[in-house]
Design an enzyme around this catalytic site. Structure first.
Site, PDB file in Angstrom:
ATOM      1  N   ASP A  37      38.238 -33.929  -3.073  1.00  0.00           N
ATOM      2  CA  ASP A  37      38.494 -32.513  -2.802  1.00  0.00           C
ATOM      3  C   ASP A  37      38.615 -32.213  -1.303  1.00  0.00           C
ATOM      4  O   ASP A  37      38.814 -31.070  -0.912  1.00  0.00           O
ATOM      5  CB  ASP A  37      37.399 -31.650  -3.448  1.00  0.00           C
ATOM      6  CG  ASP A  37      37.934 -30.325  -3.970  1.00  0.00           C
ATOM      7  OD1 ASP A  37      39.157 -30.214  -4.171  1.00  0.00           O
ATOM      8  OD2 ASP A  37      37.126 -29.388  -4.141  1.00  0.00           O
ATOM      9  N   ASP A  48      33.067 -31.657  -4.766  1.00  0.00           N
ATOM     10  CA  ASP A  48      33.080 -30.387  -5.496  1.00  0.00           C
ATOM     11  C   ASP A  48      32.380 -30.545  -6.846  1.00  0.00           C
ATOM     12  O   ASP A  48      32.989 -30.988  -7.816  1.00  0.00           O
ATOM     13  CB  ASP A  48      34.528 -29.914  -5.686  1.00  0.00           C
ATOM     14  CG  ASP A  48      34.591 -28.524  -6.320  1.00  0.00           C
ATOM     15  OD1 ASP A  48      33.526 -27.873  -6.438  1.00  0.00           O
ATOM     16  OD2 ASP A  48      35.711 -28.089  -6.672  1.00  0.00           O
ATOM     17  N   ARG A  78      39.272 -21.832  -1.722  1.00  0.00           N
ATOM     18  CA  ARG A  78      39.932 -20.685  -1.081  1.00  0.00           C
ATOM     19  C   ARG A  78      38.993 -19.951  -0.133  1.00  0.00           C
ATOM     20  O   ARG A  78      39.441 -19.295   0.800  1.00  0.00           O
ATOM     21  CB  ARG A  78      40.511 -19.759  -2.156  1.00  0.00           C
ATOM     22  CG  ARG A  78      39.496 -19.102  -3.036  1.00  0.00           C
ATOM     23  CD  ARG A  78      40.109 -18.593  -4.317  1.00  0.00           C
ATOM     24  NE  ARG A  78      40.365 -19.665  -5.281  1.00  0.00           N
ATOM     25  CZ  ARG A  78      40.930 -19.486  -6.465  1.00  0.00           C
ATOM     26  NH1 ARG A  78      41.328 -18.287  -6.849  1.00  0.00           N
ATOM     27  NH2 ARG A  78      41.125 -20.497  -7.275  1.00  0.00           N
ATOM     28  N   GLU A 105      35.838 -22.468  -4.792  1.00  0.00           N
ATOM     29  CA  GLU A 105      35.233 -22.509  -3.446  1.00  0.00           C
ATOM     30  C   GLU A 105      36.247 -22.826  -2.354  1.00  0.00           C
ATOM     31  O   GLU A 105      36.079 -22.414  -1.218  1.00  0.00           O
ATOM     32  CB  GLU A 105      34.113 -23.554  -3.429  1.00  0.00           C
ATOM     33  CG  GLU A 105      34.552 -25.024  -3.229  1.00  0.00           C
ATOM     34  CD  GLU A 105      35.461 -25.572  -4.327  1.00  0.00           C
ATOM     35  OE1 GLU A 105      35.385 -25.043  -5.451  1.00  0.00           O
ATOM     36  OE2 GLU A 105      36.249 -26.489  -4.065  1.00  0.00           O
ATOM     37  N   LYS A 111      41.920 -28.310   3.216  1.00  0.00           N
ATOM     38  CA  LYS A 111      40.684 -28.088   2.448  1.00  0.00           C
ATOM     39  C   LYS A 111      39.781 -29.316   2.564  1.00  0.00           C
ATOM     40  O   LYS A 111      40.176 -30.417   2.185  1.00  0.00           O
ATOM     41  CB  LYS A 111      41.014 -27.816   0.971  1.00  0.00           C
ATOM     42  CG  LYS A 111      39.773 -27.739   0.059  1.00  0.00           C
ATOM     43  CD  LYS A 111      40.123 -27.328  -1.375  1.00  0.00           C
ATOM     44  CE  LYS A 111      38.921 -27.448  -2.321  1.00  0.00           C
ATOM     45  NZ  LYS A 111      39.236 -27.094  -3.720  1.00  0.00           N
ATOM     46  N   LYS A 116      30.641 -28.152 -12.820  1.00  0.00           N
ATOM     47  CA  LYS A 116      31.742 -28.711 -13.603  1.00  0.00           C
ATOM     48  C   LYS A 116      31.188 -29.465 -14.810  1.00  0.00           C
ATOM     49  O   LYS A 116      30.316 -30.307 -14.664  1.00  0.00           O
ATOM     50  CB  LYS A 116      32.586 -29.656 -12.731  1.00  0.00           C
ATOM     51  CG  LYS A 116      33.451 -28.926 -11.710  1.00  0.00           C
ATOM     52  CD  LYS A 116      34.363 -29.868 -10.964  1.00  0.00           C
ATOM     53  CE  LYS A 116      35.166 -29.136  -9.905  1.00  0.00           C
ATOM     54  NZ  LYS A 116      36.216 -28.260 -10.470  1.00  0.00           N
ATOM     55  N   ASP A 138      33.063 -22.220  -8.456  1.00  0.00           N
ATOM     56  CA  ASP A 138      33.952 -23.378  -8.459  1.00  0.00           C
ATOM     57  C   ASP A 138      35.299 -23.054  -7.795  1.00  0.00           C
ATOM     58  O   ASP A 138      36.095 -23.948  -7.537  1.00  0.00           O
ATOM     59  CB  ASP A 138      34.163 -23.876  -9.895  1.00  0.00           C
ATOM     60  CG  ASP A 138      34.663 -25.315  -9.943  1.00  0.00           C
ATOM     61  OD1 ASP A 138      34.709 -25.964  -8.880  1.00  0.00           O
ATOM     62  OD2 ASP A 138      35.005 -25.782 -11.043  1.00  0.00           O
TER      63      ASP A 138
HETATM   64  N1  BES Z   1      38.821 -28.745  -6.595  1.00  0.00           N
HETATM   65  C1  BES Z   1      39.105 -27.926  -7.720  1.00  0.00           C
HETATM   66  C2  BES Z   1      40.544 -28.039  -8.210  1.00  0.00           C
HETATM   67  C3  BES Z   1      40.997 -29.365  -8.767  1.00  0.00           C
HETATM   68  C4  BES Z   1      40.953 -29.617 -10.126  1.00  0.00           C
HETATM   69  C5  BES Z   1      41.525 -30.342  -7.949  1.00  0.00           C
HETATM   70  C6  BES Z   1      41.403 -30.823 -10.640  1.00  0.00           C
HETATM   71  C7  BES Z   1      41.966 -31.542  -8.443  1.00  0.00           C
HETATM   72  C8  BES Z   1      41.913 -31.786  -9.785  1.00  0.00           C
HETATM   73  C9  BES Z   1      38.867 -26.451  -7.385  1.00  0.00           C
HETATM   74  O1  BES Z   1      37.878 -26.190  -6.464  1.00  0.00           O
HETATM   75  C10 BES Z   1      38.483 -25.762  -8.643  1.00  0.00           C
HETATM   76  O2  BES Z   1      37.463 -26.099  -9.182  1.00  0.00           O
HETATM   77  N2  BES Z   1      39.314 -24.812  -9.100  1.00  0.00           N
HETATM   78  C11 BES Z   1      39.074 -24.085 -10.277  1.00  0.00           C
HETATM   79  C12 BES Z   1      39.349 -22.630  -9.988  1.00  0.00           C
HETATM   80  C13 BES Z   1      38.903 -21.690 -11.059  1.00  0.00           C
HETATM   81  C14 BES Z   1      37.401 -21.664 -11.127  1.00  0.00           C
HETATM   82  C15 BES Z   1      39.431 -20.316 -10.735  1.00  0.00           C
HETATM   83  C16 BES Z   1      40.017 -24.617 -11.358  1.00  0.00           C
HETATM   84  O3  BES Z   1      41.157 -24.979 -11.027  1.00  0.00           O
HETATM   85  O4  BES Z   1      39.586 -24.717 -12.500  1.00  0.00           O
HETATM   86 ZN    ZN Z   2      37.508 -27.705  -5.089  1.00  0.00          ZN
HETATM   87 ZN    ZN Z   3      35.932 -26.012  -7.336  1.00  0.00          ZN
END
Ligand code: BES
Ligand code: ZN
Ligand code: ZN
Length: 479
Positions: A269, A251, A332, A330, A246, A258, A328
């Site tokens: 990220d 992000d 995947r 993104e 990834k 966020k 968010d």
């Molecule tokens: N990059 C984040 C996940 C993340 C969170 C990595 C904390 C490292 C530390 C990812 O893109 C994300 O924002 N995921 C969301 C998914 C949700 C919107 C379904 C999440 O985990 O809240």
């Molecule tokens: Zn992310």
């Molecule tokens: Zn994200």
């Protein structure tokens, strides 16, 4: 740090020395005075693992006692961690050159200690005006390893440093196009690594709908980087191991921006991409006889003017349609294109991805390991678990029961990009990705908890860890 091999007689050595002691009776054969032996004896009674420093004015002796009775992987990890304590003492004492010897210590234990010291010595200090403490020279007793073995290890450790540096760099200093250029220039140093950088037009012509959608809100173009290492002494020519990483350079969350301090650290990220690139370079550095390809989709995720929005329906590289529910989620989307690209173009033996994918993975297991899932890759994940325990970059397997499929079904498209309930967020993300791997053996590694530490953890300082490189390198070595 410079490493040299030397004949070292600990009892007569005149200089600062680290002494690893694994035998039962710590008081025998030590380069210690009587009082010091007494003090060591007292400590042995209170616990088997300890580190202490003794004056050898103007030099110092660092005494590291470990419990050699424990399983080997545990002893090694213990020594990596004890190395951090020694390093802290050296910093306090201002000792930058030190010799290393021991007794009742196996070669792999000695290497583990050096590994801990090395990994802990790294800091991201290119923006600091004040010089930070680093070890200048480590003189290792030559009975423990050969120069060649040491060189092998050192090349791997260097790759971990490169990875950490990339991940620690803010997006202002490393965006998708810059990272692609950097990877290209590193690859030029290898005759067996081919680097192909696809630009936005190429990505458009390939119809990578996920990568393009995520990129829409950004002023910086996306890149899709392919790193292919083909060793001269090749075994699995037609079935490479494909590593997908990834590469979200930053992000923000996109339009689902966020909140509060959730955005901080999101420069990390792209740790999956940095990890996979580093694994390919490490394999090439040490001429491992395995064919490995890394696929790295790179972009940042921003809420710029034309940013993709919730409700958008995307058509991915393999034709699957995806309803965007949350911008968010993104990672995947860009990974799905890369996984589908692997399936279509490489006939992979196995696809393994690494991604800082879900906050849910951190909530489930904290910062102590990787959340792993597999589809048609039971054997591969089993192997990864085994080597993971050996190098102490551990995996825990999450289920991929078919019931979870329901949670990512969409009313308007084939899939939705996040689960219809907030539960099992790590698994629904893994399920989403597994759809694109089709029948190909597939392992998903969610490294959200371990790629970047907000607080120092053993031999990881605050910041990028490079966690997963030693794991995947060891896995490639097993092939
Ligand atoms: N990059 C984040 C996940 C993340 C969170 C990595 C904390 C490292 C530390 C990812 O893109 C994300 O924002 N995921 C969301 C998914 C949700 C919107 C379904 C999440 O985990 O809240
Ligand atoms: Zn992310
Ligand atoms: Zn994200």
């Amino acid at each position: 740090m410079i490493y040299t091999l030397q004949d070292i007689n600990a009892k007569e050595y005149e200089g600062s020395l680290i002494f690893l002691y694994g035998d039962e009776c710590a008081e025998r054969n030590l380069p210690l005075g009587r009082k010091e032996v007494e003090s060591v004896k007292r400590k042995v009674e209170s616990g088997k693992n300890f580190v202490c420093g003794f004056d050898r004015l103007p030099e110092r002796l660092y005494f590291v006692k470990f419990d050699s009775e424990r399983p080997s992987a545990e002893v090694q990890e213990g020594l990596r961690r004890q190395a951090v304590e020694v390093l802290k003492m050296m910093e306090k004492d201002g000792i930058k050159t030190v010799a290393l010897s021991g007794e009742g210590t196996l070669p792999e234990e000695m290497i583990a200690f050096v590994e801990g010291l090395t990994l802990a010595d790294y800091s991201f200090d290119r923006f600091c005006s004040k010089e930070r403490f680093h070890v200048d020279e480590l003189k290792i007793n030559a009975v423990y390893c050969t120069q060649e073995e040491l060189d092998f290890q050192q090349r791997l450790w260097n790759r971990i440093f490169w990875c950490r540096e990339w991940v620690n760099l803010p997006v202002a200093d490393l965006n998708a196009t810059q990272f692609a250029e950097e990877l290209q220039s590193v690859a030029e140093g290898f005759k067996n690594v081919k680097c192909t950088v696809m630009d936005k037009r190429k990505i458009e012509s390939l119809r990578m709908g996920g990568l393009l959608a995520v990129n829409k809100g950004s002023v910086d173009e996306p890149r899709f980087v392919v790193l292919e290492y083909t060793p001269s002494n090749l075994k699995n020519q037609n079935n490479p191991i494909v590593l997908v990483g990834k590469g979200i350079m930053y992000d923000t969350g996109g339009l689902n921006i966020k909140p509060d301090d959730y955005m901080q650290e999101m420069k990390s990220d792209m740790a999956g991409a940095a990890t996979m690139a580093s694994v390919v370079f490490a394999a090439a550095d040490n001429a491992l006889p395995v064919h490995v390809v890394a696929l790295l989709p790179l972009t940042d995720n921003r809420p710029g003017f034309n940013a993709y929005a919730a409700d958008d329906i995307l058509t991915m590289y393999d034709g699957t349609t995806v309803e965007v529910v949350n911008t968010d989620a993104e990672g995947r989307l860009i990974l799905a294109d890369a996984i589908a690209y692997a399936v279509k173009n490489y006939n992979p033996r196995v696809i393994i991805d690494a991604a800082t994918l879900t906050g849910a993975a951190v909530r489930a297991i904290s910062t102590f390991g990787i959340a792993a899932m597999q589809q048609n890759a039971e054997k591969e994940l089993e192997m990864l678990k085994i080597v993971g325990n050996e190098v102490y970059e551990r995996l825990v397997e999450f289920p991929m029961w078919k019931e979870y499929d329901e949670l990512i079904k969409s009313d308007f498209a084939d899939l939705r990009n996040c689960g219809s309930t907030p539960q099992a967020g790590t698994i629904t993300a893994g399920k989403f990705l597994a759809h694109f791997a089709k029948e190909v053996p597939y392992v998903h590694l969610d490294i959200a908890g371990v790629a970047y530490f907000t607080k120092a953890q053993h031999y990881f300082r605050t910041g990028a860890s490079g966690y997963g490189i030693r794991l995947l390198y060891a896995y490639l070595q097993m092939q």
